[in-house]
Design a protein around this motif. Sequence first.
Motif, PDB file in Angstrom:
ATOM      1  N   PHE A  15      -4.171   7.700  -5.430  1.00 41.72           N
ATOM      2  CA  PHE A  15      -4.211   6.327  -4.931  1.00 41.72           C
ATOM      3  C   PHE A  15      -5.441   6.153  -4.034  1.00 41.72           C
ATOM      4  N   THR A  16      -5.868   4.922  -3.846  1.00 40.97           N
ATOM      5  CA  THR A  16      -6.902   4.692  -2.843  1.00 40.97           C
ATOM      6  C   THR A  16      -6.312   5.013  -1.474  1.00 40.97           C
ATOM      7  N   THR A  17      -7.153   5.344  -0.518  1.00 42.95           N
ATOM      8  CA  THR A  17      -6.667   5.756   0.800  1.00 42.95           C
ATOM      9  C   THR A  17      -7.320   4.941   1.904  1.00 42.95           C
ATOM     10  N   GLU A  18      -6.701   4.984   3.070  1.00 44.37           N
ATOM     11  CA  GLU A  18      -7.268   4.374   4.261  1.00 44.37           C
ATOM     12  C   GLU A  18      -7.023   5.300   5.446  1.00 44.37           C
ATOM     13  N   VAL A  19      -7.874   5.168   6.468  1.00 42.74           N
ATOM     14  CA  VAL A  19      -7.777   6.022   7.641  1.00 42.74           C
ATOM     15  C   VAL A  19      -7.017   5.292   8.740  1.00 42.74           C
ATOM     16  N   LYS A  20      -6.019   5.962   9.290  1.00 40.75           N
ATOM     17  CA  LYS A  20      -5.262   5.413  10.415  1.00 40.75           C
ATOM     18  C   LYS A  20      -5.578   6.205  11.669  1.00 40.75           C
ATOM     19  N   ALA A  36      -2.185   7.075   1.802  1.00 38.62           N
ATOM     20  CA  ALA A  36      -2.338   6.419   0.511  1.00 38.62           C
ATOM     21  C   ALA A  36      -1.946   4.947   0.600  1.00 38.62           C
ATOM     22  N   THR A  37      -2.644   4.119  -0.172  1.00 35.56           N
ATOM     23  CA  THR A  37      -2.248   2.726  -0.333  1.00 35.56           C
ATOM     24  C   THR A  37      -1.404   2.622  -1.600  1.00 35.56           C
ATOM     25  N   GLU A  38      -1.022   1.418  -1.957  1.00 38.07           N
ATOM     26  CA  GLU A  38      -0.218   1.236  -3.165  1.00 38.07           C
ATOM     27  C   GLU A  38      -1.079   0.994  -4.402  1.00 38.07           C
ATOM     28  N   THR A  39      -2.404   1.122  -4.244  1.00 38.41           N
ATOM     29  CA  THR A  39      -3.327   0.846  -5.349  1.00 38.41           C
ATOM     30  C   THR A  39      -3.796   2.135  -5.997  1.00 38.41           C
ATOM     31  N   LEU A  40      -3.691   2.207  -7.312  1.00 36.27           N
ATOM     32  CA  LEU A  40      -4.146   3.388  -8.037  1.00 36.27           C
ATOM     33  C   LEU A  40      -5.661   3.508  -7.902  1.00 36.27           C
ATOM     34  N   PRO A  42      -9.386   3.885  -8.776  1.00 30.71           N
ATOM     35  CA  PRO A  42     -10.144   3.605 -10.006  1.00 30.71           C
ATOM     36  C   PRO A  42     -10.590   4.875 -10.726  1.00 30.71           C
ATOM     37  N   VAL A  43     -10.848   5.951  -9.953  1.00 30.48           N
ATOM     38  CA  VAL A  43     -11.216   7.226 -10.578  1.00 30.48           C
ATOM     39  C   VAL A  43     -10.073   7.721 -11.460  1.00 30.48           C
ATOM     40  N   ALA A  44      -8.844   7.524 -10.989  1.00 26.00           N
ATOM     41  CA  ALA A  44      -7.675   7.947 -11.757  1.00 26.00           C
ATOM     42  C   ALA A  44      -7.528   7.123 -13.026  1.00 26.00           C
ATOM     43  N   VAL A  45      -7.800   5.837 -12.918  1.00 21.99           N
ATOM     44  CA  VAL A  45      -7.713   4.953 -14.090  1.00 21.99           C
ATOM     45  C   VAL A  45      -8.747   5.364 -15.131  1.00 21.99           C
ATOM     46  N   ASP A 236       3.610   5.186  -9.617  1.00 24.20           N
ATOM     47  CA  ASP A 236       3.853   4.035  -8.744  1.00 24.20           C
ATOM     48  C   ASP A 236       4.122   4.571  -7.350  1.00 24.20           C
ATOM     49  N   PHE A 237       3.509   3.983  -6.339  1.00 24.27           N
ATOM     50  CA  PHE A 237       3.599   4.465  -4.965  1.00 24.27           C
ATOM     51  C   PHE A 237       5.049   4.671  -4.529  1.00 24.27           C
ATOM     52  N   HIS A 238       5.878   3.668  -4.682  1.00 28.99           N
ATOM     53  CA  HIS A 238       7.251   3.745  -4.183  1.00 28.99           C
ATOM     54  C   HIS A 238       8.098   4.725  -5.001  1.00 28.99           C
ATOM     55  N   SER A 239       7.864   4.770  -6.321  1.00 30.00           N
ATOM     56  CA  SER A 239       8.601   5.706  -7.165  1.00 30.00           C
ATOM     57  C   SER A 239       8.287   7.146  -6.793  1.00 30.00           C
ATOM     58  N   LEU A 240       7.010   7.434  -6.560  1.00 28.44           N
ATOM     59  CA  LEU A 240       6.606   8.792  -6.202  1.00 28.44           C
ATOM     60  C   LEU A 240       7.106   9.166  -4.806  1.00 28.44           C
ATOM     61  N   ARG A 241       7.049   8.232  -3.873  1.00 23.99           N
ATOM     62  CA  ARG A 241       7.540   8.518  -2.522  1.00 23.99           C
ATOM     63  C   ARG A 241       9.043   8.831  -2.554  1.00 23.99           C
ATOM     64  N   SER A 242       9.782   8.062  -3.350  1.00 27.10           N
ATOM     65  CA  SER A 242      11.215   8.307  -3.483  1.00 27.10           C
ATOM     66  C   SER A 242      11.472   9.655  -4.151  1.00 27.10           C
ATOM     67  N   TRP A 243      10.650  10.007  -5.129  1.00 27.25           N
ATOM     68  CA  TRP A 243      10.783  11.294  -5.828  1.00 27.25           C
ATOM     69  C   TRP A 243      10.620  12.452  -4.853  1.00 27.25           C
ATOM     70  N   PHE A 244       9.608  12.395  -3.990  1.00 31.78           N
ATOM     71  CA  PHE A 244       9.404  13.440  -2.990  1.00 31.78           C
ATOM     72  C   PHE A 244      10.601  13.543  -2.042  1.00 31.78           C
TER      73      PHE A 244
END
Length: 326
Positions: A15-20, A36-40, A42-45, A236-244
């Motif tokens: 996913f794209t990322t941001e710094v906090k 991670a953000t909720e956006t895939l 572009p390198v992955a795409v 999908d961000f939420h699906s993967l987070r739930s999987w973990f």
Amino acid sequence: MRRLGSVQQKIPCVFTTEVKEEASRKRDCQSYQVVATETLNPVAVDADVESAVATEKVDGTCCYVSPFRGQSHLWARLDRKPNKPAEKRFKKHKHLHRSSKGFWWNMEEDFKCVPESWIPAHGVKHVKDQPVPDPNGHIPGWVPVLARSKPYCWHSSVVDYDLGVALVLRPAHQEEPERAELEMVTVPLDELLGQTLELIGTNVNGNAYGLGCKKSPLHCLVSHGSVLISSLPPLDFHSLRSWFQTRPEGRVEGVVWHCSDGTLLKLHRHHLGLRWPDGDTLLGSRPVEVLVAAVIEDDNGNGLFTSLSKLHGRRFERLQDVTFET
């Protein structure tokens, strides 16, 4: 699968990322965290990540198998880092410019000494035959692990150069690597040439997998890309987070996707604000058979190999249950 000794380019997040501006969950000395953000990405795409092979990101320290003095050898990761004066200049530059771009390194004076046998990793850029530091000011590289080396004693415990073998943890069914069973086995170093692997065990990164103990430390190597994950949800961000968080097979540090064009992408718990480790790990809970038959029965023999040879053929219900007397 990742095979070459390349550690120059960090694997991007799927996913794209941001710094906090919050203390890192991964590194104690880091005052920020990358999430991670909720956006895939572009390198992955572009790399068709949907068709990639998903593997477990193993929590250890990176190693490499390559020739040294005419023999296949294990190499340990050693980044060449700047000395204190250069580090001070570099931090000041980054603070003023919000970037490392434009900083000039004096390659002869700015870096700490490394052993004469040190080599830069594959992929490190060179200018006028000099390796160029990455944006963090480090030059990724390797040093050979010598037999009974004190600085790299845990690395040297998993190789026997007299026998030419390494102690490797891998799926027991090579044709079906997604099955749960593992094997701890001696593998000829020649068969591992060019591969990068992860050293895991008692004294590595807090021992997430519960291997061995202080009295009887246990370490082994895991080839990158060898532990497959076959039950991932959609990207999908939420699906993967739930999987973990909820799935037994999600009790891993992270996932590395191996794309058909060679691109690697990753996602680890820290990208999602999740703890690691968090209870028993998937790898540490998998059944394992010890297959260490060959051993040198003299004072020059490797103590770990000798101890494990006494368990040859034994099956343990969980990797973290493997115990032996030294």
